[in-house]
Design a protein around this motif. Structure first.
Motif: not given
Length: 792
Positions: A510-520, A550-553, A565-573
């Motif tokens: 899911m860490s690879l797919s979640i940016p595509a879900i949040f992207s829209p 997201y994903g933080m304890p 998931d720590a890189n989800i914001i950089p990935d979206l950027v």
């Protein structure tokens, strides 16, 4: 005496036989009326035993039958003689030493009657002595075996065999009744035999000595002669020979051994009990764990089923909405591009209009100056030629009336556009001139350094269209439930999956797919982001605030660096914001606009602050490099000399405006000094722009020393912070040498004009520019040449 010895001998034989046949003694006490001879015989007949008890006795041999018959005959004779004499015999043996009733009665000591009496006496004494400790089998066996021997007259070969069979049978019965092993029975038999032999020897010795008592087991009965336990003839190692103290010591030792074994057994039992308790506790724990695991598995199954349906629905939902989002992005990019193109086209048209007017006049004036001579008449002639050329150019640009098939003037719109541009250009020039004059004392800026290319009407139209697109974007997800239309709800669903079932979340990649879900959702919100016209940070946006955690304890600790998931914001950027910025820089950025350039620099700094891939960074910087190079290449800075500028109307103003644009471009380029490599950056700014565009213009106005120094100051000021100023401590770039050389030329020009009153003031300004460029040696030379007293 012989008679007495014979009686003792017979008694000894009978007693020994009785002791021998009673070896199968039992610890079972006799019970009156329970066992009789007939009962035992019947029991022996009907019982099937194992071993020797199951063997039938073979018939006796003929010799034994003959002997038995002779014994019967003798017994009959004896009975007849006894009855005829009518005398009775006492039941005891006289001990007077001289009397012999046997001889008085005419009987010898070898006759069976005497033997029978001795047997009776022996049997009575043995029965009285062993009655207490013998069982029923010993009594029966002893009596039966003594009768048989007395009947046989001392020849008991056949009777011994019968007794042996009976003894084995009796042993078998005792073993079956008491559960005794054959070895234990044999051991008891050996002990009884040894005691019997010892008793016989003792009894014989006592009788031989004339004693009146019997010694059994070392105890003196009715006599004066006896032995202590363990002493005397025939003594053995039986328990009967031990003293009470020894027996107590043995018992005590046995008890201690029993207690010790009991304690050991107790210890082992406690250990086993403890281990059993531990095993039971472990089993209960495992049962509880299995129950909890079963409950958790049930909850996980239900959650996964709901999550499967949710993921299926949201994927279909986003796939359905994707074309609408893409269309909105396209329309917003088109709107930005149209606004930028409108400004570019108007600026290009203005430049073309002005250049067309000036080009003919400049060519006419230069044709006059090329004929030679710099007299006032030549200058006047050049001015007249320039004016005539200007009038002719204007008339040629007045497009004639051209009708189409419907009778409409085709050139009328073009004439109206040219007139409108001229009026707008005149208004902008007036506004710019008033602003420049008001700020001249502060920044000494010249015409063209400030950007006034965008009209108010164009800004109003852009804002209206942009608001309409944003309103449509807000309605994209309005037909869906909140679980699908709100980024916060979507984030909560997948965040719960990761928190509760991290392993399945990881296995599903899911860490690879979640940016595509949040992207829209991020793309819809970034429609509001205008990186060239506003200075906004992602931190202020809702999507960044939601996805930052997201994903933080839940305890607030830092995320695992290995968590993707720590890189989800950089990935979206990188996937959403960088393409938007790249498109804006490539198609919408007005490089000559200082305001837009500052916003573009801020947006680039923002996105490059995230860990992006090298591909995204190279693409963004590649677009930036191309735009800067194209801007420098398309810039035109006139190199007309001062005579032409004086002779041609509006030529000086146009040249100044173009020079101001070049300075503005240099200043905007210097804002990108930290983004491009040094070699690329210096090539664009110093080689192409400074040396290729600006310095040739400065050389063309070198004769006008005052104007030349003023414009050179603006150039050095545009380099401030990068190649000039007190903050620059590094060694001067070699590519700045053309500018330094030009300053030295200005210094030599001033030397020739020392007599002018304002020469020292211009020298100080020249010295200051050399100091800004870290050329202290030349600055000292200017100080010395013009006798300036200021410190460097």
């Amino acid at each position: 005496m012989d008679t007495t010895f014979g009686a003792v001998k017979a008694f000894d034989r009978i007693s020994s036989k009785s002791k021998t046949t009673s070896f199968s003694s039992s610890n079972v006490q006799p019970q009156a009326g329970t066992y009789t001879k007939q009962t035992l015989l019947e029991l022996q007949k009907n019982t099937k035993t194992i071993g020797s008890s199951s063997i039938r006795k073979p018939p006796p041999p003929p010799e034994k039958v003959e002997k038995h018959e002779s014994v019967v005959v003798l017994k009959a004779k004896r009975e007849k003689a006894r009855k005829s004499s009518g005398s009775a015999f006492p039941d005891y043996i006289a001990i007077d030493g001289g009397s012999n009733h046997g001889e008085a009665e005419g009987l010898s000591d070898e006759e069976p009657e005497f033997v029978d009496r001795v047997r009776v006496i022996g049997d009575n004494r043995d029965r009285d002595r062993d009655e207490v400790r013998r069982g029923v089998f010993e009594d029966f066996t002893a009596s039966s075996s003594s009768v048989v021997r007395s009947d046989n007259g001392g020849d008991g070969v056949g009777e011994d065999e019968d007794d042996e069979e009976e003894r084995k049978w009796e042993e078998e019965q005792v073993r079956k009744g008491l559960g005794m092993r054959r070895e234990e029975v044999n051991a008891n038999v050996n002990v009884v035999q040894s005691v019997g032999v010892r008793s016989r020897d003792v009894y014989t010795s006592v009788v031989g000595a004339g004693s009146v008592g019997l010694s059994v087991g070392g105890l003196s009965i009715g006599g004066s002669v006896g032995w202590a336990p363990g002493s005397g003839p025939g003594s053995g190692s039986s328990l009967d020979t031990l003293t009470i103290a020894q027996q107590a010591e043995l018992s005590k030792k046995a008890l201690h051994d029993s207690v010790r074994r009991l304690k050991e057994t107790h210890g082992r039992t406690l250990t086993t009990l403890t281990k059993t308790d531990e095993n039971l506790s472990d089993s209960l724990t495992k049962v509880t764990a299995l129950e909890n695991a079963l409950t958790a598995a049930g909850e996980k199954f239900i959650f996964m089923q709901k999550l499967r349906d949710y993921v299926t629905v949201i994927c279909d939902f986003l796939q359905h909405k994707a074309p609408f989002i893409e269309e909105l992005e396209y329309q917003m990019q088109k709107l930005h591009k149209e606004r930028a193109e409108a400004i570019m086209e108007r600026r290009s048209a203005d430049n073309t209009d002005e250049l067309m007017e000036l080009e003919a006049s400049v060519n006419a004036a230069m044709a006059v100056f090329n004929k030679g001579g710099l007299t006032s008449s030549m200058v006047e002639a050049a001015t007249n030629a320039a004016q005539a050329a200007s009038i002719a150019s204007k008339e040629s640009r007045n497009l004639p009336v051209k009708l189409d098939e419907f009778g409409r003037d085709v050139n009328q719109q073009n004439r109206m556009d040219m007139k409108r541009r001229a009026e707008s250009r005149q208004r902008r020039k007036s506004r710019s001139e008033s602003k420049r004059m008001s700020l001249m004392e502060i920044d000494c800026s010249i015409e063209g350094e400030s950007s006034t290319d965008e009209s108010d009407s164009e800004s109003t139209a852009y804002e209206s269209n942009r608001d309409q697109l944003l309103q449509i974007a807000g309605q994209i997800f309005s037909d869906a439930d909140e679980d699908f239309s709100q980024l916060s709800s979507v984030k909560e669903k997948f965040g719960m999956w990761k928190k509760d079932y991290a392993s399945s979340y990881r296995d599903a990649y899911m860490s690879l797919s979640i940016p595509a879900i949040f992207s829209p959702y991020v793309r819809l919100e970034l429609l509001k982001w205008d990186p060239l016209h506003q200075d906004s940070d992602f931190v202020e946006m809702q999507w960044h605030e939601l996805l930052f955690s997201y994903g933080m304890p839940e305890d607030g600790s830092e995320m695992n660096p290995d968590d993707v998931d720590a890189n989800i914001i950089p990935d979206l950027v990188e996937k959403v914001a960088v393409p938007i910025l790249q498109h804006e820089i490539a198609n919408c950025w007005d490089i000559l606009s200082t305001k837009e350039t500052k916003y573009a620099v801020a947006a680039s700094t923002l996105v490059l602050g995230y860990p992006l891939s090298s591909k995204a960074i190279n693409e963004l910087l590649g677009v930036l490099r191309d735009r800067l190079s194209d801007a420098v290449a398309n810039l035109m800075v006139p190199t007309w000399n001062t005579l032409v500028l004086k002779a041609v109307p509006n030529a000086a103003r146009f040249a100044a405006y173009k020079f101001g644009m070049s300075v503005r471009l240099m200043r905007n380029i210097c804002l990108w000094n930290t983004f491009l490599p040094t070699s690329v950056f210096e090539k664009i700014a110093l080689d192409e722009l400074l040396s290729g565009k600006i310095i040739p213009h400065l050389r063309s106005i070198q004769s006008d020393i005052h104007d030349a120094i003023t414009r050179t100051e603006r150039v050095v000021a545009s380099l401030s912070g990068v190649w000039s100023g007190p903050s620059v401590t590094s060694e001067r770039s070699p590519r700045l040498q053309p500018l330094v050389d030009y300053l030295l030329v200005l210094g030599k020009t001033l030397e020739k004009r020392k007599t002018y009153s304002e020469t020292n003031g211009l020298a100080r300004r020249l010295k200051k520019m050399l100091v800004e460029l870290n050329e202290y040696d030349f600055a000292r030379y200017i100080n010395k040449t013009f006798n300036l007293k200021e410190a460097l």
